[in-house]
Scaffold this active site. Structure first.
Site, PDB file in Angstrom:
ATOM      1  N   THR A  42     137.656  83.055  20.257  1.00  0.00           N
ATOM      2  CA  THR A  42     138.640  82.427  21.149  1.00  0.00           C
ATOM      3  C   THR A  42     138.629  83.023  22.562  1.00  0.00           C
ATOM      4  O   THR A  42     139.032  82.347  23.511  1.00  0.00           O
ATOM      5  CB  THR A  42     140.069  82.556  20.573  1.00  0.00           C
ATOM      6  OG1 THR A  42     140.401  83.939  20.462  1.00  0.00           O
ATOM      7  CG2 THR A  42     140.190  81.877  19.225  1.00  0.00           C
ATOM      8  N   ASP A  43     138.181  84.288  22.687  1.00  0.00           N
ATOM      9  CA  ASP A  43     138.358  84.972  23.980  1.00  0.00           C
ATOM     10  C   ASP A  43     137.684  84.247  25.141  1.00  0.00           C
ATOM     11  O   ASP A  43     138.241  84.184  26.242  1.00  0.00           O
ATOM     12  CB  ASP A  43     137.827  86.416  23.892  1.00  0.00           C
ATOM     13  CG  ASP A  43     138.712  87.282  23.006  1.00  0.00           C
ATOM     14  OD1 ASP A  43     139.838  86.859  22.684  1.00  0.00           O
ATOM     15  OD2 ASP A  43     138.268  88.388  22.616  1.00  0.00           O
ATOM     16  N   SER A 103     132.961  86.748  21.056  1.00  0.00           N
ATOM     17  CA  SER A 103     132.744  85.902  22.240  1.00  0.00           C
ATOM     18  C   SER A 103     132.884  86.673  23.548  1.00  0.00           C
ATOM     19  O   SER A 103     132.543  86.156  24.614  1.00  0.00           O
ATOM     20  CB  SER A 103     133.636  84.664  22.229  1.00  0.00           C
ATOM     21  OG  SER A 103     134.946  84.968  22.608  1.00  0.00           O
ATOM     22  N   THR A 124     136.330  85.657  15.764  1.00  0.00           N
ATOM     23  CA  THR A 124     137.216  86.159  14.713  1.00  0.00           C
ATOM     24  C   THR A 124     137.077  85.353  13.431  1.00  0.00           C
ATOM     25  O   THR A 124     137.132  85.906  12.332  1.00  0.00           O
ATOM     26  CB  THR A 124     138.688  86.110  15.198  1.00  0.00           C
ATOM     27  OG1 THR A 124     138.824  87.040  16.264  1.00  0.00           O
ATOM     28  CG2 THR A 124     139.660  86.471  14.104  1.00  0.00           C
TER      29      THR A 124
HETATM   30  N1  ASP Z   1     137.281  88.813  20.016  1.00  0.00           N
HETATM   31  C1  ASP Z   1     137.262  87.559  19.307  1.00  0.00           C
HETATM   32  C2  ASP Z   1     136.224  86.668  19.956  1.00  0.00           C
HETATM   33  O1  ASP Z   1     136.502  86.064  20.957  1.00  0.00           O
HETATM   34  C3  ASP Z   1     138.609  86.926  19.336  1.00  0.00           C
HETATM   35  C4  ASP Z   1     138.734  85.631  18.582  1.00  0.00           C
HETATM   36  O2  ASP Z   1     137.795  84.990  18.176  1.00  0.00           O
HETATM   37  O3  ASP Z   1     139.915  85.209  18.384  1.00  0.00           O
HETATM   38  O4  ASP Z   1     135.123  86.587  19.476  1.00  0.00           O
END
Ligand code: ASP
Length: 342
Positions: free
Chosen positions: A89-90, A58, A16
């Site tokens: 974050t995922d 991710s 993100t």
């Molecule tokens: N979908 C995103 C990822 O993990 C979520 C994030 O980065 O907060 O790449």
């Protein structure tokens, strides 16, 4: 007196933090230079270079990508005081666990961070999270850590526990390593690992990705274990109930587990509960599981148990050798809680 400047590499992989809205929704598209430009000036004590390694949501980061990231960190670490890896974050907790096992004898900081909002959106948490990550390097917390919402977490103890809170991660079954406050970083622990004097950093990145995570529900069928074996899985982590319970009346999961365990497949048992250890010695169903040959996940996070099993299977397929690897503590992944009193 002039303050020493730390040399830091910003290694970007997507997430993100690097995303912009596209036709189908948010997708990584912001490059490493733009991320650094947005952060520029926030931390004058750091001389930061950048490299764009990947640009993925991710959800698409898989074991092969952990190996790519670990290799690049290993190749570039000698030139820097520390490396900050931006990541979605995922699955960041899985990557953090993987780097923790793959990069041994770390005396420098390797810090993962990201954000809940893209770096170029008003109100973003990206700058503050990058600031926390850079502060980890500046204050010399060694090993693989995850920095988020002003919290510094050992890479093997991080779990993403909220989809939208800015405090997306928790340090599970171990205290955080540091907390960034108004008066600077309050360091609770200086390093994730004890490193022998003179030991060099080692890249130990062989993996077997064929590990399945099975979360039990009441009524799970025992046949699932043979099916997983037939599909080519070579190791299984079970998220069992509470301290490590599985059903064995009516549908006998213990018989199913014993069968594959006897066939040489390592089965690690963790808890579905986020907090507290699993302990198979408390209930009869647990001791029967131990008799069936399972390995205790104890107080490890599920993320660490899954990655550790892939890493262990990358070294050996021998179940008793894998049990020995699980009994050893490599990066603080186990032994974070005192044993249960019963
Ligand atoms: N979908 C995103 C990822 O993990 C979520 C994030 O980065 O907060 O790449």
């Amino acid at each position: 007196m002039t303050k020493k400047t730390s040399k830091i590499l910003l290694l970007t992989t997507g997430g993100t933090i690097a995303s912009r809205p596209g036709e189908g929704g948010l997708a990584p598209s912001i490059g490493a230079k733009e991320i650094l430009d947005a952060f520029e000036g926030s931390c004058p004590e750091a001389a930061i270079s950048y490299e764009e390694l990947l640009n993925l949501d991710s959800a698409n980061v898989q074991p092969e990508h952990w190996q790519i990231i670990a290799r690049r960190v290993f190749e570039r670490l000698s030139e820097y005081d520390g490396i900050v890896v931006t990541h979605g974050t995922d699955t960041m907790a899985y990557t953090a666990a993987a780097l923790s096992f793959m990069l041994r004898n770390l005396r420098k900081s390797v810090v993962l961070t990201g954000s809940q909002m893209p770096i170029d959106e008003p109100g973003t948490d990206a700058i503050s999270n990058l600031h926390t990550a850079v502060s980890v390097v500046l204050c010399g917390i060694a090993g693989v850590t995850l920095a988020f919402d002003r919290l510094v977490i050992n890479g093997v103890r991080a779990v993403k526990s909220s989809t939208v809170d800015f405090g997306a991660f928790e340090s599970v079954n171990a205290p955080p390593m540091g907390i960034l406050r108004a008066d600077g970083m309050s360091v609770l622990s200086r390093s994730t690992v004890r490193v022998e004097d003179g030991a060099n950093v080692i890249l130990d990145s062989a993996l077997c990705p064929d590990v399945f995570l099975l979360k039990l529900v009441p009524g799970t069928k025992p046949e699932i274990f043979q099916t997983l074996l037939d599909m080519g899985y070579r190791g299984i982590v079970i998220e069992a109930f509470g301290l490590g319970g599985v059903h064995c009346e009516g549908r006998d999961l213990i018989a199913g587990i014993k069968k594959i365990s006897d066939a040489g497949i390592p089965v690690v048992v963790c808890s579905q509960c986020l907090h507290g250890p699993s302990d198979l010695s408390v209930y009869e169903v647990g001791t029967r599981l131990l008799d069936a040959g399972v390995i205790q996940g104890a107080d490890m996070t599920t993320e660490s148990a899954v990655v550790k099993l892939m890493w262990a299977l990358g070294k050996t397929k021998d179940r008793s050798e894998i049990a020995k690897i699980f009994a050893a503590n490599y990066a603080g992944e186990s032994g974070g809680l005192p044993p249960l009193k019963h």
